[in-house]
Design a protein around this motif. Structure first.
Motif, PDB file in Angstrom:
ATOM      1  N   ASP A 279       2.970   3.246   1.878  1.00 46.52           N
ATOM      2  CA  ASP A 279       4.400   4.113   1.732  1.00 46.52           C
ATOM      3  C   ASP A 279       5.052   2.964   0.906  1.00 46.52           C
ATOM      4  O   ASP A 279       5.728   2.045   1.615  1.00 46.52           O
ATOM      5  N   ASP A 280       5.510   3.193  -0.300  1.00 47.57           N
ATOM      6  CA  ASP A 280       6.271   2.047  -0.938  1.00 47.57           C
ATOM      7  C   ASP A 280       7.666   2.582  -1.501  1.00 47.57           C
ATOM      8  O   ASP A 280       8.324   2.378  -2.194  1.00 47.57           O
ATOM      9  N   SER A 281       8.037   3.919  -0.623  1.00 50.85           N
ATOM     10  CA  SER A 281       9.235   4.401  -1.075  1.00 50.85           C
ATOM     11  C   SER A 281      10.499   3.904  -0.316  1.00 50.85           C
ATOM     12  O   SER A 281      11.573   4.329  -0.794  1.00 50.85           O
ATOM     13  N   VAL A 282      10.239   3.248   0.935  1.00 49.01           N
ATOM     14  CA  VAL A 282      11.427   2.609   1.611  1.00 49.01           C
ATOM     15  C   VAL A 282      11.903   1.285   0.829  1.00 49.01           C
ATOM     16  O   VAL A 282      10.910   0.359   0.900  1.00 49.01           O
ATOM     17  N   PRO A 283      13.049   1.278   0.412  1.00 47.64           N
ATOM     18  CA  PRO A 283      13.666   0.042  -0.597  1.00 47.64           C
ATOM     19  C   PRO A 283      13.390  -1.203   0.557  1.00 47.64           C
ATOM     20  O   PRO A 283      13.797  -1.143   1.826  1.00 47.64           O
ATOM     21  N   LEU A 284      12.882  -2.355   0.198  1.00 51.75           N
ATOM     22  CA  LEU A 284      12.942  -3.537   0.927  1.00 51.75           C
ATOM     23  C   LEU A 284      14.187  -4.525   0.247  1.00 51.75           C
ATOM     24  O   LEU A 284      14.406  -4.486  -1.063  1.00 51.75           O
ATOM     25  N   GLU A 285      14.589  -5.471   1.062  1.00 55.20           N
ATOM     26  CA  GLU A 285      15.450  -6.550   0.582  1.00 55.20           C
ATOM     27  C   GLU A 285      14.866  -7.369  -0.355  1.00 55.20           C
ATOM     28  O   GLU A 285      13.482  -7.529  -0.103  1.00 55.20           O
ATOM     29  N   ASP A 311      10.748 -12.262 -11.607  1.00 55.28           N
ATOM     30  CA  ASP A 311      11.434 -11.037 -11.658  1.00 55.28           C
ATOM     31  C   ASP A 311      11.370 -10.230  -9.998  1.00 55.28           C
ATOM     32  O   ASP A 311      10.370 -10.455  -9.508  1.00 55.28           O
ATOM     33  N   ILE A 312      12.366  -9.670  -9.656  1.00 49.87           N
ATOM     34  CA  ILE A 312      12.509  -9.355  -8.145  1.00 49.87           C
ATOM     35  C   ILE A 312      13.232  -7.921  -8.548  1.00 49.87           C
ATOM     36  O   ILE A 312      14.667  -7.894  -8.933  1.00 49.87           O
ATOM     37  N   ASP A 313      12.623  -6.577  -8.400  1.00 45.04           N
ATOM     38  CA  ASP A 313      13.221  -5.388  -8.418  1.00 45.04           C
ATOM     39  C   ASP A 313      13.100  -4.801  -7.131  1.00 45.04           C
ATOM     40  O   ASP A 313      12.169  -4.081  -6.766  1.00 45.04           O
ATOM     41  N   ASP A 314      14.136  -4.996  -6.320  1.00 44.42           N
ATOM     42  CA  ASP A 314      14.211  -4.272  -4.776  1.00 44.42           C
ATOM     43  C   ASP A 314      14.402  -2.798  -4.710  1.00 44.42           C
ATOM     44  O   ASP A 314      14.290  -2.250  -3.804  1.00 44.42           O
ATOM     45  N   LYS A 315      14.900  -2.187  -5.982  1.00 43.78           N
ATOM     46  CA  LYS A 315      14.636  -0.861  -6.129  1.00 43.78           C
ATOM     47  C   LYS A 315      13.417  -0.086  -6.045  1.00 43.78           C
ATOM     48  O   LYS A 315      13.254   0.687  -5.682  1.00 43.78           O
ATOM     49  N   GLU A 316      12.363  -0.852  -6.684  1.00 38.42           N
ATOM     50  CA  GLU A 316      11.053  -0.367  -6.831  1.00 38.42           C
ATOM     51  C   GLU A 316      10.404  -1.182  -6.109  1.00 38.42           C
ATOM     52  O   GLU A 316       9.053  -0.819  -6.050  1.00 38.42           O
ATOM     53  N   ASN A 317      10.653  -2.186  -5.162  1.00 38.97           N
ATOM     54  CA  ASN A 317       9.814  -2.988  -4.413  1.00 38.97           C
ATOM     55  C   ASN A 317       8.869  -3.836  -5.214  1.00 38.97           C
ATOM     56  O   ASN A 317       7.699  -3.895  -4.702  1.00 38.97           O
ATOM     57  N   LYS A 318       9.327  -4.243  -6.239  1.00 41.87           N
ATOM     58  CA  LYS A 318       8.247  -4.999  -7.036  1.00 41.87           C
ATOM     59  C   LYS A 318       8.938  -6.498  -7.411  1.00 41.87           C
ATOM     60  O   LYS A 318      10.014  -6.714  -7.159  1.00 41.87           O
ATOM     61  N   ILE A 319       7.909  -7.228  -7.499  1.00 40.16           N
ATOM     62  CA  ILE A 319       8.135  -8.636  -7.617  1.00 40.16           C
ATOM     63  C   ILE A 319       6.914  -9.329  -8.449  1.00 40.16           C
ATOM     64  O   ILE A 319       5.987  -9.000  -8.360  1.00 40.16           O
ATOM     65  N   SER A 320       7.470 -10.232  -9.361  1.00 37.35           N
ATOM     66  CA  SER A 320       6.589 -10.805 -10.256  1.00 37.35           C
ATOM     67  C   SER A 320       6.519 -12.266 -10.400  1.00 37.35           C
ATOM     68  O   SER A 320       7.656 -12.774 -10.252  1.00 37.35           O
TER      69      SER A 320
END
Length: 444
Positions: A279-285, A311-320
């Motif tokens: 479940d990736d719907s809960v935003p993470l810091e 890049d860090i996109d904490d709205k989408e829980n993505k990091i690159s």
């Protein structure tokens, strides 16, 4: 008597049977096959044994020295790498005050004046920076993409400013063991005239970019590239390889354990792993994304080359993370469109994971020097191009691209000018601006 004899015989038989059963229970040992079946533990086989520390992948991409209206920089990353390494041992004091704001470029110039600037590709959570240093300070929700080290201040105090350029906010600290810090900053600041001259280019209102006055001299490298076997990723990402099913078609090789899916795309030199159960719907810091992503890559040996936080996109829980060669970012191009490690996270598990399926093996040749356009030429091209909204430009810097040559597994590593847009997309240009492909999520 006959009846008593029968009873004795039955009792004796029962005692013998009981003893035999007890003996069997005491002496029974399951077969090796059965024992293994019950207690089997499957270990992940890492791709490499490389373990990275935070500061090795979270580090500045550019260094600038500001002396009044004069600015200096260099493509030699040894200066910034050495300074960043030493900063890890500095003892930082509590913040001088809370979060401050600056309303214009003029306010920032006061911080910038007579300073060394370290510029990052993305905003870094202060919480992550503190974790690297074991520095305990109240910096809730503070992020920065620039650090300014003031040079030549009175009293021997080394001031440090952590600045968020887009949010127009900063926090100020100082270094406790200031003699070592001030000496290092002073030494680098005094060496500024040995670096290349840069100038300030206001690409849009309130947006300042530094470009070289002269044509940068760069080296075109040639490297052997190794394609990593799909089975290595399979063994690193699945905990039980005995239940994995493989399916090969023309464009990709797939592995699945009936829950997660791993696709290898040989022609794109790309790996894509997805776990739909997460479940990736809960935003993470943002700091949590950094922590989980680095631990994940350390655990399965995913650092096959040098990488830097992109890049860090904490709205989408993505990091690159973006690949580097000689501390210069490698951006997508041609047959090598995948140069980033991209992760999307759930609470404690990776929901998806995309990355290169190759690694840079060894250098073959590095004798070919080329000259790139000067900053003025770059500025001239941008002003003449009406297809790019200058407000959407985040940064401009020199990067590398991998160009395939005829010999299989050999690439030319070619320097180019790169425009990074606010949405993470990268564009390259020589005499004209072209789309390089890729953004913070590694997609077109």
């Amino acid at each position: 008597m006959k009846k008593e004899s029968v009873k004795s015989a039955i009792l004796t038989a029962l005692i013998i049977i009981s003893l035999l059963l007890t003996w069997n229970m005491w002496t029974y040992q399951p077969t090796l096959f059965d024992a293994k079946k019950e207690t089997d533990v499957y270990e992940v086989m890492p791709i490499t044994n490389t373990i990275k520390k935070y500061y090795e992948v979270i580090k500045p991409q550019q260094l600038f020295i500001h002396d009044g209206e004069n600015h200096f920089s260099t493509m030699d990353a040894s200066h910034s790498n050495d300074l960043w390494m030493k900063m890890q041992s500095w003892e930082y004091s509590d913040l001088e005050s809370g979060v401050e704001t600056f309303s214009s470029g003029e306010n920032l110039k006061e911080i910038q004046k007579n300073s060394i600037e370290l510029r990052f590709l993305n905003e870094i959570p202060m919480k992550t920076f503190q974790t690297m240093l074991e520095w305990d300070a109240d910096t809730e929700n503070v992020q920065f993409d620039r650090i300014y080290l003031k040079a030549g201040e009175t009293g021997g105090i080394q001031s440090v400013y952590f600045v968020s350029y887009d949010k127009m906010r900063y926090v100020e600290s100082s270094v406790n063991n200031n003699s070592e810090a001030t000496q290092k900053v002073k030494q680098l600041f005094n060496d500024r005239n040995n670096l290349e001259k840069y100038y300030s280019f206001n690409i849009s209102e309130g947006k300042e970019i530094f470009l070289p006055v002269n044509e940068p001299k760069m080296v075109k490298h040639q490297y052997k590239v190794e394609e990593i076997a799909g089975s290595r990723f399979r063994d690193a990402l699945f905990s039980n390889s005995s239940v994995i099913k493989q399916d090969s078609i023309t464009s990709k090789n797939s592995y699945t354990d009936a829950i997660s899916l791993l696709d290898i795309y040989p022609e794109q030199h790309r790996v894509y792993y997805v776990n739909p159960a997460v479940d990736d719907s809960v935003p993470l810091e943002a700091s949590t994304l950094v922590d989980q992503s680095i631990k994940f890559l350390n655990q399965h040996g995913g650092w096959t080359d040098e990488y830097m936080l992109f890049d860090i996109d904490d709205k989408e829980n993505k990091i690159s993370y973006i690949m580097q060669i000689h501390s210069i970012p490698v951006i997508p191009f041609d047959e090598y469109p995948q140069t980033m490690i991209i992760q999307k996270w759930g609470q404690n598990e990776a929901a998806s994971y995309e990355r290169p399926s190759y690694r840079i093996d060894f250098e073959i040749n590095s004798n070919n020097e080329i000259m790139l356009m000067s900053g003025k030429k770059v500025e001239e091209l941008l002003k003449a191009n009406n297809d790019i909204d200058k407000e959407d430009i985040s940064n401009i810097y020199i990067a590398y691209q991998l160009e395939n040559v005829e010999n299989q597994g050999i690439v030319n590593v070619t320097p180019v000018w790169c425009i990074e847009m606010n949405n993470g997309k990268l564009k390259t240009f020589k005499d004209e601006i072209v789309q390089s492909g890729g953004n913070a999520n590694g997609m077109e």
